[in-house]
Design a protein around this motif. Structure first.
Motif, short mmCIF file in Angstrom:
data_model
loop_
_atom_site.label_atom_id
_atom_site.label_comp_id
_atom_site.label_asym_id
_atom_site.label_seq_id
_atom_site.Cartn_x
_atom_site.Cartn_y
_atom_site.Cartn_z
N VAL A 240 0.84 -1.20 0.00
CA VAL A 240 0.00 0.00 0.00
C VAL A 240 0.87 1.25 0.00
N VAL A 241 1.90 1.25 0.85
CA VAL A 241 2.79 2.40 0.93
C VAL A 241 3.53 2.61 -0.39
N THR A 242 4.06 1.53 -0.94
CA THR A 242 4.79 1.64 -2.20
C THR A 242 3.88 2.09 -3.33
N THR A 243 2.65 1.59 -3.34
CA THR A 243 1.68 2.01 -4.35
C THR A 243 1.41 3.51 -4.24
N GLY A 244 1.24 3.98 -3.00
CA GLY A 244 1.05 5.41 -2.80
C GLY A 244 2.24 6.22 -3.28
N GLN A 245 3.44 5.68 -3.05
CA GLN A 245 4.65 6.37 -3.50
C GLN A 245 4.73 6.38 -5.02
N ARG A 246 4.42 5.24 -5.64
CA ARG A 246 4.57 5.14 -7.09
C ARG A 246 3.51 5.93 -7.84
N ILE A 247 2.30 6.01 -7.29
CA ILE A 247 1.22 6.68 -8.02
C ILE A 247 1.37 8.19 -7.98
N SER A 248 2.14 8.70 -7.02
CA SER A 248 2.23 10.16 -6.87
C SER A 248 2.89 10.81 -8.08
N ARG A 249 3.85 10.15 -8.72
CA ARG A 249 4.51 10.75 -9.88
C ARG A 249 3.58 10.77 -11.11
N PRO A 250 2.93 9.64 -11.46
CA PRO A 250 1.95 9.76 -12.55
C PRO A 250 0.84 10.77 -12.24
N LEU A 251 0.48 10.87 -10.96
CA LEU A 251 -0.56 11.83 -10.57
C LEU A 251 -0.08 13.26 -10.81
N ALA A 252 1.17 13.52 -10.45
CA ALA A 252 1.73 14.86 -10.68
C ALA A 252 1.78 15.17 -12.18
N SER A 253 2.19 14.18 -12.98
CA SER A 253 2.22 14.39 -14.43
C SER A 253 0.83 14.65 -14.97
N LEU A 254 -0.16 13.94 -14.41
CA LEU A 254 -1.55 14.13 -14.84
C LEU A 254 -2.01 15.57 -14.61
N PHE A 255 -1.80 16.08 -13.40
CA PHE A 255 -2.25 17.43 -13.08
C PHE A 255 -1.49 18.48 -13.88
N VAL A 256 -0.20 18.25 -14.09
CA VAL A 256 0.59 19.19 -14.89
C VAL A 256 0.06 19.23 -16.32
N SER A 257 -0.23 18.05 -16.88
CA SER A 257 -0.74 17.99 -18.25
C SER A 257 -2.09 18.68 -18.38
N ARG A 258 -2.98 18.42 -17.43
CA ARG A 258 -4.31 19.02 -17.49
C ARG A 258 -4.26 20.53 -17.24
N ASP A 259 -3.32 20.94 -16.39
CA ASP A 259 -3.19 22.38 -16.12
C ASP A 259 -2.81 23.15 -17.37
N LEU A 260 -2.07 22.47 -18.28
CA LEU A 260 -1.63 23.11 -19.53
C LEU A 260 -2.40 22.59 -20.73
N SER A 261 -3.61 22.08 -20.50
CA SER A 261 -4.37 21.44 -21.58
C SER A 261 -4.72 22.41 -22.71
N ASP A 262 -4.74 23.70 -22.44
CA ASP A 262 -5.05 24.68 -23.48
C ASP A 262 -3.93 24.79 -24.52
N ASN A 263 -2.74 24.37 -24.13
CA ASN A 263 -1.60 24.42 -25.04
C ASN A 263 -0.93 23.05 -25.02
N GLN A 264 -1.32 22.17 -25.94
CA GLN A 264 -0.84 20.79 -25.92
C GLN A 264 0.67 20.70 -26.15
N GLU A 265 1.22 21.62 -26.88
CA GLU A 265 2.68 21.61 -27.11
C GLU A 265 3.42 21.88 -25.81
N GLU A 266 2.96 22.87 -25.04
CA GLU A 266 3.58 23.16 -23.75
C GLU A 266 3.36 22.02 -22.77
#
Length: 494
Positions: A240-266
């Protein structure tokens, strides 16, 4: 009274693991090097980066079978039980990977959740298909690693990791001279991963039959056999702990991508930046996690006299060593990330990334300088909790980490921070919350739980204190003696 442990002995044990962790992190960057020469390097890095870290998230639970084999396996039958449990978990992850790769769920993840363009999303699903067997390969490997560490064969583990990275780098170099980078560029890092992983696993199996198989009993009495329930009760909190650790990076990438969704190149550039930054930061701190095996190994009943003073002295030595271990990591971050021009030059020369991406990596990597502090605290406390067999106390820390990562991924854009720096800073806050949670869990165990008995039960049913033993003993029987001590329900209860 002299101690039964010295810093030299700790260093000799951990040095191969530390060096090979550095080599592994460099090997992960070699995978990225296989994509930087592609025609659309940023899009290829984005596709592979999301798939790779999602796959690493799936691999997280099976990696914890290393600690299961390190602590619980006492016979060949016990080892088979661990493999049965591993294959069950790996089968679930294999099916999940195929669902992502071959159904509309994968399209939903790439196009809707991550807000990626169609070509990047197609590359992501292709990567998930080819990486579907990777969790099983990693799981088998880490079961073998745990067995080797339990008999202090860290040099075998180190050699296997070196073989892995060597095969990855050679594979990348060879494949770059074919037409694959132009036709199917995503296959370059994936084939390299499998070449290295299979080579590492094969070498560990050779080491097992050379050093361990003959030392393990074929079976133990029925009442003392390892059960599936005992395996999962020890494994699931760590998973459970390792899963929480591992999912945090894809989660960060997800939010970063959606935050810049208006500019797909950026958005693609930000994901490419994080794809480069994640393994780069791991070079500076990932090997600190190897200190988690110190308490279970050096405080094992077969490794120390049973006097309290000796136990306290060992704990003091291990604590001081971990402090020095952290200082090396922190100093490395200051030198590489904060001296102007160092990290940008390394990324452009060694990885071949563009000057623009290299400059975008500078701020996130400076933020990552705080990660070794939290990782050191976490590893030290988890090591002690594993020795106490109270791994359930770690679980709340995973919830804290995810909660803080998600909270700051929402808050930071409101404060004007976007892109890769936003993702890395949210991760740092998550690491901090996790470290606090682990410390709180260890404090509760120390306050309310009595230490488990470390008496060894002899085959005739009698109990005896563990006799004094020196760490310098060359006897293989002594080094494996804890595997001849029957396991009891009390020892694995959480």
């Amino acid at each position: 009274m002299t101690t039964s442990i010295t810093y030299k002995q700790i260093i000799i044990f951990l040095l191969p693991l530390t060096l090979t962790n550095l080599i592994i992190s460099i090997g992960d960057q070699a995978l990225n090097r296989g994509l930087t020469s592609a025609e659309s390097a940023a899009k290829a890095l984005a596709s592979f980066g999301i798939a790779f870290f999602l796959c690493q998230f799936m691999v997280g639970p099976v990696i914890e079978f290393r600690n299961v084999s390190l602590v619980l396996v006492r016979s060949r039958r016990d080892l088979l039980i661990v493999f049965y449990c591993l294959f069950g978990v790996s089968g679930i992850l294999f099916v999940l990977s195929l669902v992502i790769a071959l159904t509309s769920f994968g399209t939903f993840l790439s196009n809707t959740v991550y807000s990626l363009s169609d070509d990047v999303g197609a590359g992501f699903m292709q990567c998930m298909l080819f990486l579907s067997a990777w969790p099983a390969v990693e799981g088998i490997t880490f079961v073998m690693i745990g067995l080797h560490l339990s008999v202090e064969r860290s040099i075998v583990v180190g050699a296997a990791q070196v073989i892995d990275v060597f095969l990855r780098i050679v594979s990348v170099v060879v494949l770059l001279h074919t037409n694959i980078p132009q036709t199917i560029p995503l296959m370059v890092p994936i084939l390299s991963m499998y070449m290295g992983g299979i080579g590492r696993c094969s070498f560990l199996f050779l080491g097992y039959f050379r050093y361990i198989h003959g030392q393990l009993k074929k079976d133990t009495p029925v009442s003392q056999r390892l059960k599936v329930g005992q395996v999962f009760s020890f494994w699931w909190p760590l998973a459970v702990v390792t899963t929480g650790q591992r999912i945090s990076r894809p989660l960060a990438s997800l939010f970063v991508s959606r935050d810049l969704s208006d500019n797909q190149e950026e958005a693609a550039k930000a994901i490419a930046t994080l794809t480069v930054c994640y393994p780069t930061t791991m070079i500076t701190y990932l090997w600190l996690n190897e200190s988690r095996v110190l308490f279970p190994l050096f405080l094992s009943p077969s490794r120390r006299p049973n006097e309290d003073l000796n136990k306290k002295d060992i704990i003091k030595h291990l604590t001081r060593f971990n402090i020095g271990y952290f200082l090396v990591s922190f100093s490395l971050c200051l030198i590489v990330f904060w001296i102007p021009g160092v990290i940008t030059t390394l990324l452009m020369v060694l990885l071949g990334v563009s000057a623009e991406i290299a400059e975008m990596c500078v701020l996130p990597l400076k933020i990552a300088t705080g990660l070794p502090i939290m990782v050191s605290i976490r590893a030290h406390m988890i090591s002690w909790l594993m020795y106490m067999k109270q791994t359930a106390a770690i679980c709340p820390s995973a919830i804290l980490r995810l909660a803080f990562v998600v909270a700051f991924l929402f808050l930071l854009p409101l404060m004007g921070m976007h892109g890769a720096p936003m993702g890395m800073l949210a991760l740092l806050f998550g690491f901090t919350a996790e470290a606090i949670g682990v410390v709180a869990g260890a404090a509760c165990v120390k306050r309310f739980k009595k230490p488990l008995s470390h008496n060894i039960t002899l085959p005739n049913g009698a109990n005896t204190k563990t006799p004094p033993s020196s760490l310098n003993s060359s006897s293989e029987n002594l080094r494996c003696s804890h595997r001849y001590a029957p396991i009891t329900e009390k020892e694995t209860s959480l």
